[in-house]
Design an enzyme around this catalytic site. Sequence first.
Site, short mmCIF file in Angstrom:
data_model
loop_
_atom_site.label_atom_id
_atom_site.label_comp_id
_atom_site.label_asym_id
_atom_site.label_seq_id
_atom_site.Cartn_x
_atom_site.Cartn_y
_atom_site.Cartn_z
N ASP A 289 48.93 33.16 35.41
CA ASP A 289 49.10 34.35 36.24
C ASP A 289 50.36 34.04 37.03
OD1 ASP A 289 49.17 36.06 38.54
OD2 ASP A 289 47.10 36.59 38.08
N HIS A 290 51.45 34.71 36.69
CA HIS A 290 52.72 34.24 37.24
C HIS A 290 52.80 34.40 38.76
CE1 HIS A 290 54.09 38.44 37.16
NE2 HIS A 290 55.04 38.07 37.97
N GLU B 174 55.95 48.34 43.28
CA GLU B 174 57.15 48.22 42.44
C GLU B 174 57.90 49.53 42.48
OE1 GLU B 174 56.70 45.73 38.73
OE2 GLU B 174 54.79 46.75 38.88
N ASP C 138 46.68 45.80 34.52
CA ASP C 138 48.01 45.18 34.53
C ASP C 138 48.24 44.34 35.78
OD1 ASP C 138 50.64 44.88 33.35
OD2 ASP C 138 51.39 46.12 34.99
N HIS D 119 46.77 39.71 39.36
CA HIS D 119 47.61 39.31 40.49
C HIS D 119 46.96 39.61 41.85
CE1 HIS D 119 50.33 38.85 37.26
NE2 HIS D 119 50.86 40.05 37.26
#
Length: 511
Positions: free
Chosen positions: A185-186, A224, A243, A248
């Site tokens: 999970d970046h 975003e 997503d 996240h």
Amino acid sequence: MKPKHIKDQALIIFGASGDLTHRKLIPAIFDLYRQKSLPQNFAVLGVARSPYTDDSFREKMKDGIRQFATAKDISDEELNTFSQKLHYLSINTDDGKDYVKVKERLEQLDKEENTAGNYIFYLSTPPALYPLVPKFLAQQGLNKEEGYFRRIIIEKPFGTDLKSAISLNASLREDYKEDQIYRIDHYLGKETVQNMLVTRFANGIYEPLWNRNYIHHVEITAAESIGVENRGSYYDHSGALRDMLQNHLLQLVALVAMEPPMAIESEAIRNEKLKVFQALRPMSDEDVFKNVIRGQYTAANIKGKYAKGYREEKDVDKDSRTETYIAMKLFIDNWRWGDVPFYIRTGKRLPTRVSEVVIHFKPAPQRLFHETTDLRNDDNQLVIRIQPDEGILLKTRMKVPGSGYQVKTVNMDFHYSQLQDTYLPEAYERLLLDCMTGDSTLYIRGDALEATWKFVQPLIDFWEKNPDAPLHGYPAGTWGPENADDLIEEKNLTWRYPCKNLSDDGIYCEL
Ligand code: BG6
């Protein structure tokens, strides 16, 4: 600096002709090379269907490094030396028989590059291949750890619902031990996300206040400004819930809410995070109806330019009911957080790109200075800014100089940009290096992954059963559906409307 216990190894990237490899993975490896963090002997083997040669693959990767690496002033010589570490193999990735070629090429690389049989397999492929590639590798014995390590990194989406996540975990566990599986999970690779642990547990002043007695509510935003770009065909089946929220946002919730771990050590930290996921209050249909707001962006003019609506985007169904915005109120049913609302939201095509956590403290119990007794948007807040203008800000009340006692809110802020000569590594850099050293702290454990899907599954079910459940349009470039503020219990409170700059907020800011 090279970590002490890093072993010689090869990184094998499946899906190497794709965007992630060129934009993120290889630039991150180059940045590690720049900082001399890579092992003495190291090689990358890109694997995909496209017919690249070593040379043409290297050229494409050099281009990616020039565009996307953090390192600047890269000389041709440096790039050429580095690119000698990159190799390519074209196979039919969904044909198990072709994996003998992977095995042979790796044996050859071990001899030529001294990579010692230690392999990390990175799956940057379409998700349909996630159960297949590891199985095909295992059929070649490439999962066996006999004097060397074998690890696999799996990109998101890890499943599309609870059932598929359980089944993918089960399939992987047939051939691999949990400590060989690295679910990425970046967000966890972001420096500022890791700093949440330090903020909470290296300071004596926050932890005593970090509970239902002093915290009124918690707000988490991942906004975003971009739309779905060219990912319409993936996104239209995913939506903001799968997503961004399931992964996240819930990871951020866990870091805000977890108990102090016994040590800064993978299992200790991951155990505490799991307990948070297990304590999330399950949502009934009525809760989904009341406590979740979905939105989809519609066409608008942003600064005089036409911005497409979601349904006009490439590869998106013209009647799509996929959410590009989701906001939710959730609760964590444990001793620390009993009845403290967590408001979390994420969306595309919002006014700016910003991710942050805001801890809203309860107001002073006595309003001595003739203030209203209502909780207000400018009461004490701790803002942990994840990106951009990374930093931390405390809103505190102070006296306006002059006669009487007029009170206003001021900011005490720290911005990472104030640190001189400090290098902020990219998320993928940190995560890849951790996997190379065998540190899984910042990766998701299988049980936690399933627990997050378990929490979001009622939403998926509810929307499947009620396809006409509300989906609110919001003009591209705005903060989402108008009624998103209605989620917040107190009538005078709204979401924070953050700006690019950490210290500013309010609806009217420079974007
Ligand atoms: C990815 C999502 O996981 O995260 C994307 O699939 C999203 O849709 C991205 O744009 C956001 O990441 P970041 O690091 O830019 O906040």
